[in-house]
Design a protein around this motif. Structure first.
Motif, PDB file in Angstrom:
ATOM      1  N   GLU A   1      -3.536  -3.132  11.159  1.00 53.52           N
ATOM      2  CA  GLU A   1      -4.839  -3.625  10.684  1.00 53.52           C
ATOM      3  C   GLU A   1      -5.138  -3.202   9.243  1.00 53.52           C
ATOM      4  OE1 GLU A   1      -4.689  -1.866  13.726  1.00 53.52           O
ATOM      5  OE2 GLU A   1      -4.551  -3.749  14.856  1.00 53.52           O
ATOM      6  N   ASN A   2      -4.725  -2.012   8.856  1.00 57.94           N
ATOM      7  CA  ASN A   2      -5.059  -1.542   7.503  1.00 57.94           C
ATOM      8  C   ASN A   2      -3.839  -1.469   6.570  1.00 57.94           C
ATOM      9  OD1 ASN A   2      -3.683   0.842   8.097  1.00 57.94           O
ATOM     10  ND2 ASN A   2      -5.546   2.060   8.372  1.00 57.94           N
ATOM     11  N   ALA A   3      -2.721  -2.020   6.993  1.00 55.26           N
ATOM     12  CA  ALA A   3      -1.480  -1.944   6.206  1.00 55.26           C
ATOM     13  C   ALA A   3      -1.643  -2.561   4.817  1.00 55.26           C
ATOM     14  CB  ALA A   3      -0.332  -2.621   6.949  1.00 55.26           C
ATOM     15  N   SER A   4      -2.359  -3.665   4.719  1.00 57.35           N
ATOM     16  CA  SER A   4      -2.512  -4.286   3.394  1.00 57.35           C
ATOM     17  C   SER A   4      -3.345  -3.387   2.475  1.00 57.35           C
ATOM     18  CB  SER A   4      -3.118  -5.680   3.507  1.00 57.35           C
ATOM     19  OG  SER A   4      -4.430  -5.609   4.026  1.00 57.35           O
ATOM     20  N   GLY A   5      -4.337  -2.683   3.040  1.00 54.85           N
ATOM     21  CA  GLY A   5      -5.117  -1.732   2.243  1.00 54.85           C
ATOM     22  C   GLY A   5      -4.254  -0.593   1.733  1.00 54.85           C
ATOM     23  N   TRP A   6      -3.414  -0.049   2.614  1.00 58.66           N
ATOM     24  CA  TRP A   6      -2.495   1.015   2.202  1.00 58.66           C
ATOM     25  C   TRP A   6      -1.505   0.506   1.150  1.00 58.66           C
ATOM     26  CZ3 TRP A   6      -3.047   5.883   2.140  1.00 58.66           C
ATOM     27  CH2 TRP A   6      -3.819   6.514   3.103  1.00 58.66           C
ATOM     28  N   ASP A   7      -0.996  -0.687   1.352  1.00 56.95           N
ATOM     29  CA  ASP A   7      -0.059  -1.267   0.381  1.00 56.95           C
ATOM     30  C   ASP A   7      -0.719  -1.384  -0.988  1.00 56.95           C
ATOM     31  OD1 ASP A   7       1.823  -1.433   2.384  1.00 56.95           O
ATOM     32  OD2 ASP A   7       1.558  -3.603   2.708  1.00 56.95           O
ATOM     33  N   TYR A   8      -1.971  -1.833  -0.995  1.00 58.70           N
ATOM     34  CA  TYR A   8      -2.707  -1.965  -2.259  1.00 58.70           C
ATOM     35  C   TYR A   8      -2.871  -0.599  -2.923  1.00 58.70           C
ATOM     36  CZ  TYR A   8      -6.478  -2.376  -5.579  1.00 58.70           C
ATOM     37  OH  TYR A   8      -7.234  -2.285  -6.730  1.00 58.70           O
TER      38      TYR A   8
END
Length: 171
Positions: A62-69
């Motif tokens: 769910e938060n992988a894109s936030g971490w990637d950013y």
């Protein structure tokens, strides 16, 4: 008509020259901020924020894109704070003073002081002491309280905004 063209060219050259000088001063300030250890401190602060957030918000689908950013944009966010700090130095030092400070921090003694002051050679210690005993060094020490206050305000805003951005991406 020819006189108007000539006047226009003169104004254009003056404008370009004055803009170029401002850019040079800002570039020199950014070089100083990067070489005096300030950039290193903000890189460390960014890493520590990610560690803290990693404990609170482990990476999930769910938060992988936030971490990637956050992981991919560290340099962008650190450059942002350095750019925000530049006016503080521009306000408190002249361009010539910044050049002198750059010269010291780009010397072997200045680099070693930032990398690990405990490993300074005797000659480097003398160079550091000579610099901070000079008029330029005294000016830096004299302005520390003002700089600390102004830098603190800028840093607080940056870290608050970064934290809020991170939270919104990881929740």
């Amino acid at each position: 008509m020819k006189l108007i063209k000539n006047i226009s060219v003169v104004f254009l050259l003056i404008t370009l020259t004055s803009c170029g000088q401002e850019t040079t001063f800002q570039e020199d300030v950014l070089t100083y901020i990067k070489s005096n250890g300030t950039a290193k401190q903000y890189n460390y602060a960014y890493d520590e924020l990610l560690k803290m957030l990693g404990n609170q918000f482990p990476k999930t689908t769910e938060n992988a894109s936030g971490w990637d950013y956050l992981e991919a944009n560290k340099e962008k966010h650190v450059d942002e704070i350095l750019t925000q700090l530049a006016p503080v130095y521009e306000k408190n030092f002249t361009h010539e003073e910044i050049k002198k400070m750059n010269a010291f921090y780009q010397s072997e003694a200045g680099k070693q002081l930032v990398a690990d002051g405990e490993k300074l050679t005797e000659d480097q210690k003398k160079e550091v002491n000579d610099f901070y005993g000079s008029e330029m060094g005294k000016t830096i020490v004299e302005k520390q309280p003002i700089l600390a206050t102004e830098i603190g305000k800028v840093s607080e805003g940056w870290s608050r905004d970064l934290y809020e951005t991170a939270l919104s991406m990881l929740k």
